[in-house]
Design an enzyme around this catalytic site. Structure first.
Site, PDB file in Angstrom:
ATOM      1  N   GLY A  69      17.401  30.476 -19.739  1.00 41.09           N
ATOM      2  CA  GLY A  69      16.356  29.867 -18.765  1.00 41.09           C
ATOM      3  C   GLY A  69      15.524  28.763 -19.262  1.00 41.09           C
ATOM      4  O   GLY A  69      15.852  27.927 -20.092  1.00 41.09           O
ATOM      5  N   VAL A  70      14.316  28.828 -18.911  1.00 42.31           N
ATOM      6  CA  VAL A  70      13.417  27.817 -19.254  1.00 42.31           C
ATOM      7  C   VAL A  70      13.171  28.126 -20.929  1.00 42.31           C
ATOM      8  O   VAL A  70      12.758  27.145 -21.705  1.00 42.31           O
ATOM      9  CB  VAL A  70      12.037  27.983 -18.388  1.00 42.31           C
ATOM     10  CG1 VAL A  70      11.338  29.306 -18.641  1.00 42.31           C
ATOM     11  CG2 VAL A  70      11.386  26.781 -18.659  1.00 42.31           C
ATOM     12  N   ASP A  71      13.167  29.437 -21.143  1.00 43.95           N
ATOM     13  CA  ASP A  71      13.004  29.761 -22.776  1.00 43.95           C
ATOM     14  C   ASP A  71      13.946  28.768 -23.560  1.00 43.95           C
ATOM     15  O   ASP A  71      13.541  28.114 -24.345  1.00 43.95           O
ATOM     16  CB  ASP A  71      13.129  31.085 -23.020  1.00 43.95           C
ATOM     17  CG  ASP A  71      12.646  31.634 -24.158  1.00 43.95           C
ATOM     18  OD1 ASP A  71      11.820  31.003 -24.875  1.00 43.95           O
ATOM     19  OD2 ASP A  71      12.812  32.932 -24.539  1.00 43.95           O
ATOM     20  N   ASN A  91      10.604  36.307 -23.841  1.00 42.22           N
ATOM     21  CA  ASN A  91      10.998  37.787 -23.952  1.00 42.22           C
ATOM     22  C   ASN A  91      10.232  38.426 -25.111  1.00 42.22           C
ATOM     23  O   ASN A  91       9.701  37.697 -25.976  1.00 42.22           O
ATOM     24  CB  ASN A  91      12.537  37.937 -24.162  1.00 42.22           C
ATOM     25  CG  ASN A  91      13.245  37.665 -25.328  1.00 42.22           C
ATOM     26  OD1 ASN A  91      12.905  37.666 -26.296  1.00 42.22           O
ATOM     27  ND2 ASN A  91      14.263  36.742 -25.115  1.00 42.22           N
ATOM     28  N   ASP A 150      11.537  19.529 -14.227  1.00 40.00           N
ATOM     29  CA  ASP A 150      11.863  20.168 -15.785  1.00 40.00           C
ATOM     30  C   ASP A 150      10.642  20.252 -16.519  1.00 40.00           C
ATOM     31  O   ASP A 150       9.971  19.008 -16.778  1.00 40.00           O
ATOM     32  CB  ASP A 150      12.877  19.455 -16.270  1.00 40.00           C
ATOM     33  CG  ASP A 150      13.201  19.718 -17.765  1.00 40.00           C
ATOM     34  OD1 ASP A 150      12.336  20.938 -18.240  1.00 40.00           O
ATOM     35  OD2 ASP A 150      14.043  19.405 -18.455  1.00 40.00           O
ATOM     36  N   ILE A 151      10.049  21.330 -16.660  1.00 34.12           N
ATOM     37  CA  ILE A 151       8.605  21.612 -17.521  1.00 34.12           C
ATOM     38  C   ILE A 151       8.805  20.899 -18.960  1.00 34.12           C
ATOM     39  O   ILE A 151       7.569  20.734 -19.338  1.00 34.12           O
ATOM     40  CB  ILE A 151       8.437  23.166 -17.323  1.00 34.12           C
ATOM     41  CG1 ILE A 151       6.939  23.206 -17.742  1.00 34.12           C
ATOM     42  CG2 ILE A 151       9.169  23.993 -18.450  1.00 34.12           C
ATOM     43  CD1 ILE A 151       6.373  24.725 -17.512  1.00 34.12           C
ATOM     44  N   SER A 164       9.215  35.396 -14.776  1.00 40.47           N
ATOM     45  CA  SER A 164       9.879  36.398 -14.148  1.00 40.47           C
ATOM     46  C   SER A 164      11.021  36.235 -13.230  1.00 40.47           C
ATOM     47  O   SER A 164      11.536  37.025 -12.507  1.00 40.47           O
ATOM     48  CB  SER A 164       8.799  37.607 -13.765  1.00 40.47           C
ATOM     49  OG  SER A 164       8.662  38.280 -15.079  1.00 40.47           O
TER      50      SER A 164
HETATM   51  N1  AR6 Z   1      11.701  23.600 -16.044  1.00 44.94           N
HETATM   52  C1  AR6 Z   1      11.069  24.440 -14.889  1.00 44.94           C
HETATM   53  N2  AR6 Z   1      11.350  25.588 -14.464  1.00 44.94           N
HETATM   54  C2  AR6 Z   1      12.641  26.167 -14.765  1.00 44.94           C
HETATM   55  C3  AR6 Z   1      13.275  25.427 -16.024  1.00 44.94           C
HETATM   56  C4  AR6 Z   1      12.824  24.144 -16.386  1.00 44.94           C
HETATM   57  N3  AR6 Z   1      13.485  23.662 -17.355  1.00 44.94           N
HETATM   58  N4  AR6 Z   1      14.325  26.163 -16.087  1.00 44.94           N
HETATM   59  C5  AR6 Z   1      14.426  27.259 -15.435  1.00 44.94           C
HETATM   60  N5  AR6 Z   1      13.377  27.254 -14.678  1.00 44.94           N
HETATM   61  P1  AR6 Z   1      13.740  32.403 -16.321  1.00 44.94           P
HETATM   62  P2  AR6 Z   1      12.539  34.885 -16.484  1.00 44.94           P
HETATM   63  C6  AR6 Z   1      12.731  28.373 -13.698  1.00 44.94           C
HETATM   64  O1  AR6 Z   1      15.133  32.806 -16.266  1.00 44.94           O
HETATM   65  O2  AR6 Z   1      12.917  35.206 -15.170  1.00 44.94           O
HETATM   66  C7  AR6 Z   1      15.184  34.158 -21.001  1.00 44.94           C
HETATM   67  O3  AR6 Z   1      16.220  34.426 -21.521  1.00 44.94           O
HETATM   68  C8  AR6 Z   1      13.782  29.105 -12.995  1.00 44.94           C
HETATM   69  O4  AR6 Z   1      14.411  28.623 -11.602  1.00 44.94           O
HETATM   70  O5  AR6 Z   1      13.931  31.162 -17.328  1.00 44.94           O
HETATM   71  O6  AR6 Z   1      10.903  35.238 -16.897  1.00 44.94           O
HETATM   72  C9  AR6 Z   1      14.119  34.708 -21.762  1.00 44.94           C
HETATM   73  O7  AR6 Z   1      14.233  35.030 -23.048  1.00 44.94           O
HETATM   74  C10 AR6 Z   1      12.915  30.403 -12.519  1.00 44.94           C
HETATM   75  O8  AR6 Z   1      12.207  30.154 -11.194  1.00 44.94           O
HETATM   76  O9  AR6 Z   1      12.672  33.255 -16.792  1.00 44.94           O
HETATM   77  C11 AR6 Z   1      13.879  36.052 -21.192  1.00 44.94           C
HETATM   78  O10 AR6 Z   1      14.742  37.034 -21.609  1.00 44.94           O
HETATM   79  C12 AR6 Z   1      11.784  30.272 -13.548  1.00 44.94           C
HETATM   80  O11 AR6 Z   1      11.968  29.087 -14.332  1.00 44.94           O
HETATM   81  C13 AR6 Z   1      14.316  36.008 -19.605  1.00 44.94           C
HETATM   82  O12 AR6 Z   1      14.997  34.780 -19.765  1.00 44.94           O
HETATM   83  C14 AR6 Z   1      12.007  31.466 -14.646  1.00 44.94           C
HETATM   84  O13 AR6 Z   1      13.264  31.741 -15.005  1.00 44.94           O
HETATM   85  C15 AR6 Z   1      13.108  35.529 -18.814  1.00 44.94           C
HETATM   86  O14 AR6 Z   1      13.315  35.607 -17.498  1.00 44.94           O
END
Ligand code: AR6
Length: 187
Positions: free
Chosen positions: A47-49, A39, A25-26, A136
């Site tokens: 997600g990570v955001d 975004n 977990d980052i 992404s």
């Molecule tokens: N630690 C590390 N990696 C993670 C974590 C974490 N806690 N949580 C998710 N990932 P995403 P995107 C990974 O969807 O595709 C948001 O709503 C996950 O497995 O977070 O760039 C924003 O506001 C994946 O491989 O980001 C935007 O609207 C990676 O992080 C949109 O999502 C990125 O997944 C951005 O989408």
């Protein structure tokens, strides 16, 4: 005082030159900066955001609002820097990846820009370490193997071309993503 969240042992993660590959977990990393897959609104999301804003608290959102007021959000491929709030990381670098639309809408170039611009901000702040999630590769649907190859290529290029002395950590959530990074890092 509640005891602090245990920190992630990213310093022990496998090293490929100045790049490390950490699975977990980052939001738990005490790298000096972590990168957020944001975004264009900079107002948070899933997600990570979502995880970063939840763990870091309201100071991050407040800083994002100030940036929005100044420059109206963040375009795909660009990056902005805020406090890390309550995170172990001192800074969050928010970058906006491209939404995958099949690969012919400049997605590879925009994704490369995310890494370049985030690393440029890390260099500007002279951070000792910066951690990236797979920008992404979640909600935005970018194929993970291609995205890992771009991340590694851009980090290596940046480290080769700049005097930035920091460590770059790629953070993967699952085994599949780890394999894609390992392949790219061993190539
Ligand atoms: N630690 C590390 N990696 C993670 C974590 C974490 N806690 N949580 C998710 N990932 P995403 P995107 C990974 O969807 O595709 C948001 O709503 C996950 O497995 O977070 O760039 C924003 O506001 C994946 O491989 O980001 C935007 O609207 C990676 O992080 C949109 O999502 C990125 O997944 C951005 O989408």
């Amino acid at each position: 005082m509640p005891s602090p969240t245990p920190l992630a042992y990213w310093r022990d993660a496998p090293a490929f030159g100045r790049i490390r590959l950490y699975q977990g977990d980052i939001t738990k990393l005490d790298t000096e900066a972590i990168v957020n897959a944001a975004n264009t609104s900079l107002l948070g999301g899933g997600g990570v955001d979502g995880a970063i804003h939840r763990a870091g608290g309201p100071a991050i959102l407040e800083a994002c609002r100030q940036i929005r007021a100044r420059q109206g959000g963040c375009q795909p491929g660009a990056a902005v820097l805020t406090t890390g709030g309550r995170l172990p990381a001192r800074y969050v670098i928010h970058t906006v990846g491209p939404v995958w639309q099949g690969g012919h809408k400049q997605e590879p170039e925009l994704l490369a820009c995310c890494y370049r611009h985030s690393l440029a901000l890390a260099e500007q702040q002279q951070v000792a370490s910066v951690a990236f999630p797979g920008i992404s590769t979640g909600i935005y649907g970018y194929p993970k193997a291609e995205a890992a190859a771009i991340a590694v290529r851009e980090a290596r290029a940046f480290l080769g071309e700049h005097a930035f002395p920091g460590t770059v950590v790629f953070v993967v959530f699952d085994e599949e993503a780890r394999r894609f990074y390992e392949q790219a890092l061993q190539a």
